[in-house]
Design an enzyme around this catalytic site. Sequence first.
Site, PDB file in Angstrom:
ATOM      1  N   ARG A 168     -11.697 -11.061  17.450  1.00 18.69           N
ATOM      2  CA  ARG A 168     -11.821  -9.691  16.930  1.00 18.69           C
ATOM      3  C   ARG A 168     -13.110  -9.547  16.102  1.00 18.69           C
ATOM      4  O   ARG A 168     -13.134  -8.895  15.069  1.00 18.69           O
ATOM      5  CB  ARG A 168     -10.615  -9.300  16.065  1.00 18.69           C
ATOM      6  CG  ARG A 168      -9.277  -9.297  16.780  1.00 18.69           C
ATOM      7  CD  ARG A 168      -9.220  -8.207  17.841  1.00 18.69           C
ATOM      8  NE  ARG A 168      -7.869  -8.005  18.345  1.00 18.69           N
ATOM      9  CZ  ARG A 168      -7.317  -8.709  19.335  1.00 18.69           C
ATOM     10  NH1 ARG A 168      -8.021  -9.668  19.935  1.00 18.69           N
ATOM     11  NH2 ARG A 168      -6.091  -8.452  19.735  1.00 18.69           N
ATOM     12  N   SER A 242      -3.083  -3.303  16.157  1.00 22.01           N
ATOM     13  CA  SER A 242      -2.826  -4.272  15.082  1.00 22.01           C
ATOM     14  C   SER A 242      -3.644  -3.897  13.857  1.00 22.01           C
ATOM     15  O   SER A 242      -4.862  -3.731  13.961  1.00 22.01           O
ATOM     16  CB  SER A 242      -3.241  -5.677  15.511  1.00 22.01           C
ATOM     17  OG  SER A 242      -2.523  -6.066  16.650  1.00 22.01           O
ATOM     18  N   GLU A 338      -7.871  -5.457  10.161  1.00 21.99           N
ATOM     19  CA  GLU A 338      -8.619  -5.570  11.418  1.00 21.99           C
ATOM     20  C   GLU A 338      -9.479  -4.345  11.732  1.00 21.99           C
ATOM     21  O   GLU A 338     -10.657  -4.502  12.042  1.00 21.99           O
ATOM     22  CB  GLU A 338      -7.640  -5.892  12.548  1.00 21.99           C
ATOM     23  CG  GLU A 338      -8.304  -6.509  13.762  1.00 21.99           C
ATOM     24  CD  GLU A 338      -8.989  -5.460  14.595  1.00 21.99           C
ATOM     25  OE1 GLU A 338     -10.175  -5.628  14.898  1.00 21.99           O
ATOM     26  OE2 GLU A 338      -8.351  -4.452  14.922  1.00 21.99           O
TER      27      GLU A 338
HETATM   28  N1  EPU Z   1       6.596 -10.995  15.795  1.00 18.11           N
HETATM   29  C1  EPU Z   1       7.690 -10.829  14.968  1.00 18.11           C
HETATM   30  N2  EPU Z   1       7.885  -9.594  14.408  1.00 18.11           N
HETATM   31  C2  EPU Z   1       7.053  -8.555  14.643  1.00 18.11           C
HETATM   32  C3  EPU Z   1       5.949  -8.729  15.472  1.00 18.11           C
HETATM   33  C4  EPU Z   1       5.725  -9.971  16.050  1.00 18.11           C
HETATM   34  O1  EPU Z   1       8.458 -11.744  14.746  1.00 18.11           O
HETATM   35  O2  EPU Z   1       7.314  -7.487  14.094  1.00 18.11           O
HETATM   36  C5  EPU Z   1       6.399 -12.287  16.455  1.00 18.11           C
HETATM   37  C6  EPU Z   1       6.741 -12.154  17.940  1.00 18.11           C
HETATM   38  O3  EPU Z   1       8.074 -12.415  18.187  1.00 18.11           O
HETATM   39  C7  EPU Z   1       5.865 -13.188  18.568  1.00 18.11           C
HETATM   40  C8  EPU Z   1       4.651 -13.219  17.668  1.00 18.11           C
HETATM   41  O4  EPU Z   1       5.021 -12.614  16.448  1.00 18.11           O
HETATM   42  O5  EPU Z   1       6.481 -14.448  18.509  1.00 18.11           O
HETATM   43  C9  EPU Z   1       3.447 -12.549  18.270  1.00 18.11           C
HETATM   44  O6  EPU Z   1       3.708 -11.180  18.558  1.00 18.11           O
HETATM   45  P1  EPU Z   1       2.960 -10.406  19.764  1.00 18.11           P
HETATM   46  O7  EPU Z   1       3.138 -11.140  21.042  1.00 18.11           O
HETATM   47  O8  EPU Z   1       3.410  -8.990  19.727  1.00 18.11           O
HETATM   48  O9  EPU Z   1       1.430 -10.532  19.442  1.00 18.11           O
HETATM   49  P2  EPU Z   1       0.590 -10.397  18.088  1.00 18.11           P
HETATM   50  O10 EPU Z   1       0.037 -11.737  17.759  1.00 18.11           O
HETATM   51  O11 EPU Z   1       1.414  -9.732  17.037  1.00 18.11           O
HETATM   52  C10 EPU Z   1      -1.712  -9.986  19.232  1.00 18.11           C
HETATM   53  C11 EPU Z   1      -2.844  -9.017  19.159  1.00 18.11           C
HETATM   54  C12 EPU Z   1      -2.487  -7.738  19.904  1.00 18.11           C
HETATM   55  C13 EPU Z   1      -2.204  -8.099  21.361  1.00 18.11           C
HETATM   56  C14 EPU Z   1      -1.056  -9.110  21.391  1.00 18.11           C
HETATM   57  C15 EPU Z   1      -0.804  -9.623  22.788  1.00 18.11           C
HETATM   58  C16 EPU Z   1      -4.071  -9.424  17.106  1.00 18.11           C
HETATM   59  C17 EPU Z   1      -4.406  -8.935  15.737  1.00 18.11           C
HETATM   60  N3  EPU Z   1      -3.181  -8.711  17.781  1.00 18.11           N
HETATM   61  O12 EPU Z   1      -0.610  -9.426  18.524  1.00 18.11           O
HETATM   62  O13 EPU Z   1      -3.647  -6.908  19.886  1.00 18.11           O
HETATM   63  O14 EPU Z   1      -1.855  -6.956  22.118  1.00 18.11           O
HETATM   64  O15 EPU Z   1      -1.396 -10.268  20.580  1.00 18.11           O
HETATM   65  O16 EPU Z   1      -1.854 -10.472  23.169  1.00 18.11           O
HETATM   66  O17 EPU Z   1      -4.618 -10.436  17.545  1.00 18.11           O
HETATM   67  C18 EPU Z   1      -4.719  -5.158  18.664  1.00 18.11           C
HETATM   68  O18 EPU Z   1      -5.601  -5.968  18.388  1.00 18.11           O
HETATM   69  O19 EPU Z   1      -4.774  -3.969  18.268  1.00 18.11           O
HETATM   70  C19 EPU Z   1      -3.561  -5.597  19.444  1.00 18.11           C
HETATM   71  C20 EPU Z   1      -2.507  -4.797  19.684  1.00 18.11           C
END
Ligand code: EPU
Length: 343
Positions: A168, A242, A338
């Site tokens: 990012r 995010s 972010e």
């Molecule tokens: N989780 C929770 N509770 C929540 C949210 C997430 O426990 O409320 C846990 C999920 O169960 C999972 C882990 O956290 O085990 C990761 O969650 P998720 O797969 O939704 O991905 P993320 O790491 O929260 C990142 C990116 C997203 C992207 C997704 C999928 C960043 C800052 N965010 O989110 O990007 O879509 O992975 O690759 O790196 C963005 O940048 O705007 C964005 C949406």
Amino acid sequence: MSYPLSLQREQSLRTLNTFGIDARAAALLRVDSVDVLRAMRADPTLAAMRRLVLGGGSNLLLTQDFDGLVLHMANRGIAVTGEDDEHVFVTAQAGENWHGFVQWTLAHGLPGLENLSLIPGSVGASPIQNIGAYGSEMADCFHSLRAFDIETGELMTLDRSACAFGYRDSVFKHGLRDRAVIVEVTFALPKRWQANLRYGELATEVAARGMDTPTAQDISAAVIAIRTRKLPDPAQVGNAGSFFKNPVVTAEQREALLAKHPRLVSYPQADGSYKLAAGWLIDQCGWKGKSLGAAGVHEKQALVLVNRGGATGAEVLQLADRIVGDVMQSFGVRLEIEPVLVS
Ligand code: EPU
């Protein structure tokens, strides 16, 4: 000086940012060609103003009215511009909608960007934070870009290393911030494509759809389904995706956290460090689905802050501060915002 496009004064930016924040810009200029940027630069009054370059407005938070000039990128066009043994090169103008561009490549039989389907925003903004999702990031298929240098008035070409892409992150958030206006981006799409199903949730979704050998179109459909389930549609609920980055910690820090929190979600990085799921940290602090004034935390993904209706940027920041404080207190980890904060 007369402009090919009208300059608007005292304009609300509410419909130009996906958070739906009703902040005003002192001046707004629609940029549908490099000539408009040249004309802007040649006008002493406009050239002296503070500037904000706006693409799809999907990765910024307007924290107050903007007392400068907003350059709204609106140049359009997508074309195949070359090939080599390994790649087809496709060039898109900055004002193209990102998802529309991804769909264009897939419809033309050019895979590579499917994991990045449905990310809000514009092509020109995609390199700034090196958009990424589901095991892929824009830098994987990036070839080069052209940007208008506001200091010199020249167009510059930057290759991948000049852009200094990170998680990012890129040079456009640092050394070239406020100086380079990205006008077009060229992608190198692989001729020998392989599905990227490294992200567990995507592999599960593809398997659940009974796809043994998914095409790029199938993967795009699976990504769209996951995103639609978990992330709020900015057309319905204001948000900027995010709101925090996933924090990166050392292996030792992760060990110490795991000892106290056995269900901690973390991902190993190539350099031996670990990325923590910020959404999980925030969720554990009890913030999921909660609100503070008109700013809230999305019910299905705690990493996404939302505008529940009429929120100001300051209200969103207050909520963010509370979350950062709670995560620091519970886990000793500092969350970093972010999106770009505009003041
Ligand atoms: N989780 C929770 N509770 C929540 C949210 C997430 O426990 O409320 C846990 C999920 O169960 C999972 C882990 O956290 O085990 C990761 O969650 P998720 O797969 O939704 O991905 P993320 O790491 O929260 C990142 C990116 C997203 C992207 C997704 C999928 C960043 C800052 N965010 O989110 O990007 O879509 O992975 O690759 O790196 C963005 O940048 O705007 C964005 C949406």
